[in-house]
Design an enzyme around this catalytic site. Structure first.
Site, PDB file in Angstrom:
ATOM      1  N   SER A 232      -8.871   5.912   2.285  1.00  0.00           N
ATOM      2  CA  SER A 232      -7.814   4.518   3.385  1.00  0.00           C
ATOM      3  C   SER A 232      -8.747   5.005   4.808  1.00  0.00           C
ATOM      4  O   SER A 232     -10.299   4.970   5.044  1.00  0.00           O
ATOM      5  CB  SER A 232      -6.581   4.435   3.280  1.00  0.00           C
ATOM      6  OG  SER A 232      -6.190   3.867   3.952  1.00  0.00           O
TER       7      SER A 232
ATOM      8  N   ASP B 131      -7.066  -4.266  -4.484  1.00  0.00           N
ATOM      9  CA  ASP B 131      -7.667  -2.735  -3.140  1.00  0.00           C
ATOM     10  C   ASP B 131      -6.707  -4.145  -1.582  1.00  0.00           C
ATOM     11  O   ASP B 131      -7.652  -4.966  -2.466  1.00  0.00           O
ATOM     12  CB  ASP B 131      -8.022  -2.145  -3.210  1.00  0.00           C
ATOM     13  CG  ASP B 131      -8.412  -1.205  -2.606  1.00  0.00           C
ATOM     14  OD1 ASP B 131      -7.438  -1.086  -0.882  1.00  0.00           O
ATOM     15  OD2 ASP B 131      -9.165  -0.256  -2.245  1.00  0.00           O
TER      16      ASP B 131
ATOM     17  N   HIS C  86      -4.696  -0.137  -4.390  1.00  0.00           N
ATOM     18  CA  HIS C  86      -5.510   1.130  -2.634  1.00  0.00           C
ATOM     19  C   HIS C  86      -4.990   2.630  -2.783  1.00  0.00           C
ATOM     20  O   HIS C  86      -5.341   3.326  -2.011  1.00  0.00           O
ATOM     21  CB  HIS C  86      -4.436   0.383  -1.334  1.00  0.00           C
ATOM     22  CG  HIS C  86      -5.117   1.320   0.378  1.00  0.00           C
ATOM     23  ND1 HIS C  86      -6.156   1.017   0.374  1.00  0.00           N
ATOM     24  CD2 HIS C  86      -4.717   1.593   0.555  1.00  0.00           C
ATOM     25  CE1 HIS C  86      -6.403   0.858   1.624  1.00  0.00           C
ATOM     26  NE2 HIS C  86      -5.326   2.199   1.851  1.00  0.00           N
TER      27      HIS C  86
END
Length: 308
Positions: free
Chosen positions: A119, A259, A286
């Protein structure tokens, strides 16, 4: 399962504008002198901690890959600076690049290492790699946007897939500036269950890492904003797209089918990094390392030990 040496420590990190001594907390799984390329894991946020990516340490047990986890400045077990809330001149991407260089030198692996950024961690890792640092051999960008504009566009489209009443709650409170309202927080969790982590119940490691934002929201609120889809912080205009051609190392891209980092958000990495492979996880949002752990470790382990 092989036994693995675990060492924890702190690296002094000189930040003249911090106004006090700073330290970066880290944990090492395995032997950094084993001859196997070590993997340094960069957590997301910005403003969460290593806890939700700690299971990447499985690579040390199953593949013999030394793994370094750390809490970025302002987070978790590293130095906190709540007095810098809102200081966008202090909380910059370059600050975290400098911290990573400092940690690599402290651990004496700056001449030979791989990075896995998850991320925000992948945003940081890509910005780091675009500067072509000495010693970086392989790069893994997991669930990371090439620009925050693309992230926000994808998040807006995903919100339209939520139940109508959830959409209305989110829109209402954002328009009225009441995002701390309990109803808004509940609606946020609905988005997260669909597009952040689809495991039910949410893994304890993810809950724990989110709890750090409540304890000290300084970094998250200054750089990101209230949540994963309502971006108001300094990163709102961030983009690495124009720098991606400078990433010279072999790179693995990862995202999940569900995601918030949809294919459109990842594609610039694939189009512009010269040596790149892209793997999508069909049952993940995610966090494939939490949602499809076995396959994630297989894919990452193979990339690090064999390449593509």
């Amino acid at each position: 399962m092989a036994s693995v040496k675990i060492v924890e420590g702190e690296a002094d990190f000189l930040v003249p504008t911090a106004g006090k001594p700073c330290k970066t907390w880290y944990r090492v799984y395995g032997d950094l002198k084993s001859g196997v390329l070590p993997l340094v894991v960069l957590h997301g946020g910005p403003g969460v901690t290593h806890e939700y990516v700690e299971n990447v340490s499985q690579l040390a047990y199953h593949n013999g890959i030394p793994v370094v986890l750390y809490d970025q400045l302002g987070n978790g077990l590293s130095t906190h600076l709540p007095e810098t809330m809102g200081r966008t001149d202090f909380w910059t991407v370059q600050l975290f690049i400098d911290e990573l260089h400092n940690l690599l030198h402290h651990l004496d692996i700056h001449a030979n290492y791989a990075l896995l950024g998850q991320s925000w961690g992948g945003m940081l890792a890509s910005a780091f790699a675009a500067q072509q640092p000495e010693g970086l051999k392989k790069l893994i960008i997991a669930n990371s946007p090439a620009s925050m504009q693309l992230w926000m566009e994808a998040a807006a489209q995903l919100r339209l897939k939520l139940p109508q009443d959830v959409q209305e709650t989110l829109n209402k409170h954002e328009a009225e500036g009441t995002i701390t309202d309990e109803a808004y927080q509940r609606a946020t969790q609905v988005f997260y269950r669909h597009f952040l982590c689809r495991r039910v119940p949410m893994p304890e490691s993810l809950k724990s890492t989110f709890s750090w934002i409540e304890k000290d929201p300084t970094v998250y609120m200054t750089m990101n904003g209230p949540n994963a889809f309502f971006i108001t912080g300094a990163l709102k205009t961030w983009s690495i797209i124009d720098e991606l051609h400078k990433i010279s190392v072999t790179t693995l891209l990862i995202n999940g089918r569900y995601d918030v980092v949809q294919d459109s958000v990842v594609e610039p990495y694939f189009q512009r990094i010269p040596k790149v492979k892209w793997v999508q996880f069909a049952e993940s949002a995610h966090g494939p390392h939490l949602e499809e752990t076995e396959r994630f470790m297989e894919v990452v382990g193979k990339f690090l030990l064999q390449g593509y």
